[in-house]
Write an enzyme that holds these catalytic residues in place. Structure first.
Site, short mmCIF file in Angstrom:
data_model
loop_
_atom_site.label_atom_id
_atom_site.label_comp_id
_atom_site.label_asym_id
_atom_site.label_seq_id
_atom_site.Cartn_x
_atom_site.Cartn_y
_atom_site.Cartn_z
N ARG A 32 0.79 10.34 1.17
CA ARG A 32 1.04 11.18 1.71
C ARG A 32 1.61 12.34 1.66
O ARG A 32 1.92 12.72 1.90
CB ARG A 32 0.86 11.25 3.06
CG ARG A 32 0.46 9.94 3.84
CD ARG A 32 0.82 9.95 4.96
NE ARG A 32 -0.17 8.38 5.38
CZ ARG A 32 0.86 7.61 6.62
NH1 ARG A 32 1.94 8.17 7.09
NH2 ARG A 32 0.36 6.86 7.05
N THR A 38 -4.29 6.03 2.40
CA THR A 38 -4.67 7.63 2.63
C THR A 38 -5.41 8.56 1.80
O THR A 38 -5.35 8.99 1.23
CB THR A 38 -3.47 8.30 3.38
OG1 THR A 38 -2.38 7.35 3.71
CG2 THR A 38 -3.95 9.20 3.83
N GLU A 72 0.86 -1.00 0.02
CA GLU A 72 -0.32 0.13 -0.28
C GLU A 72 0.68 1.59 -0.23
O GLU A 72 2.04 1.49 1.11
CB GLU A 72 -0.67 0.23 1.08
CG GLU A 72 -2.22 1.23 0.95
CD GLU A 72 -3.28 1.07 3.08
OE1 GLU A 72 -2.74 -0.01 3.18
OE2 GLU A 72 -2.69 2.36 2.85
N LYS A 129 -10.99 -1.73 6.08
CA LYS A 129 -9.98 -1.03 7.07
C LYS A 129 -10.50 -1.25 8.34
O LYS A 129 -11.52 0.08 8.30
CB LYS A 129 -9.42 -0.31 5.94
CG LYS A 129 -8.57 0.21 7.07
CD LYS A 129 -7.21 0.94 6.13
CE LYS A 129 -5.77 2.07 7.00
NZ LYS A 129 -5.03 2.13 6.22
O1 LIG Z 1 -2.67 6.70 6.55
C1 LIG Z 1 -3.00 5.71 6.22
O2 LIG Z 1 -3.96 6.05 5.32
C2 LIG Z 1 -3.13 5.24 7.24
O3 LIG Z 1 -3.41 3.72 7.17
C3 LIG Z 1 -2.52 5.58 8.62
C4 LIG Z 1 -0.98 4.63 9.05
O4 LIG Z 1 0.05 4.53 8.38
C5 LIG Z 1 -0.98 2.83 9.32
O5 LIG Z 1 -2.37 2.87 9.79
C6 LIG Z 1 -0.29 2.51 9.22
O6 LIG Z 1 0.17 2.22 10.78
P1 LIG Z 1 1.87 1.14 11.94
O7 LIG Z 1 1.76 -0.09 10.76
O8 LIG Z 1 0.83 1.75 13.19
O9 LIG Z 1 2.81 2.59 11.45
#
Ligand SMILES: O=C(O)C(=O)C[C@H](O)[C@H](O)COP(=O)(O)O
Length: 209
Positions: A43, A67, A39, A127
């Protein structure tokens, strides 16, 4: 349908793209270690070009755009070649746009009402975000009762140590997380560690098949 795409992936590495070449290199390492999907979050300024480059260089890899927060980003990600669109949320405008485009859309939810809003738009794979902070394993078990046909990709706060507990739940189709692509590992060029974490994510252990 989207569940069939996601189930073999087991873990979706959530990548923040620094630049095209670096992202391709990272995705190549993940693919070589056995990962089937990535993914790429929208960002950073390089995200869409990176996504396009990964699709061109590694056509066997399933590439999700992450995102995705509005219909404009959804269209840009589709135009760049994203196979799947992932969002941290589930706004009415995104749900509508995804249905109109017949896109593989995985909206983010954290409550029963958001699941029901997605079901109204024909979506049955979500999700769970932010998974750990919203309730983690306990929340997923609770949602299995009222929503027996719904599958989740928990993301947010998962680690190399706990993702298997999530994957073992019957209503978890795959997991998302950044632990194997953490910026510290990528910036240090620690490809061995990245490959080891990616291979571990794909190893069977106690995962139901
Ligand atoms: O921006 C998005 O769409 C996301 O998915 C937010 C976070 O980047 C993920 O949830 C990963 O989270 P961590 O594995 O805790 O680093």
């Amino acid at each position: 349908m989207i569940g069939e795409l996601l189930a073999p992936c087991r873990v979706l590495p959530v990548i923040t793209a620094g630049d095209e070449a670096g992202t391709v290199r990272l995705c190549r390492a993940l693919a070589a270690a056995g990962m089937r999907a990535v993914e790429i979050t929208l960002r950073t300024p390089a995200a869409l070009d990176s996504l396009r480059a990964v699709k061109a260089e590694l056509p066997q890899l399933l590439v999700a755009a992450g995102t995705v927060t509005n219909p404009r980003e959804l269209d840009a990600a589709l135009e760049a070649g994203a196979d799947i669109l992932v969002s941290p949320g589930a706004t009415a405008s995104l749900l509508r746009a995804a249905a109109e485009r017949r896109a593989h859309f995985v909206p983010g939810v954290a409550t029963a009402s958001e699941v029901m809003q997605g079901l109204d738009h024909g979506i049955d794979t979500f999700k769970l975000f932010p998974a750990a902070a919203a309730g983690g394993i306990g929340l997923l078990k609770s949602l299995a009762g009222p929503f027996p046909g719904v599958q989740f990709c928990p993301t947010g706060g998962l680690t190399a140590d706990n993702f298997r507990d999530y994957l073992a739940l019957p209503n978890v189709v795959c997991c998302g997380g950044s632990w194997m692509v953490a910026p510290a590992l990528v910036e240090a060029g620690d490809w061995d560690r990245i490959a080891a974490l990616a291979a571990d994510a794909m190893a069977e252990h106690n995962h139901r098949e």
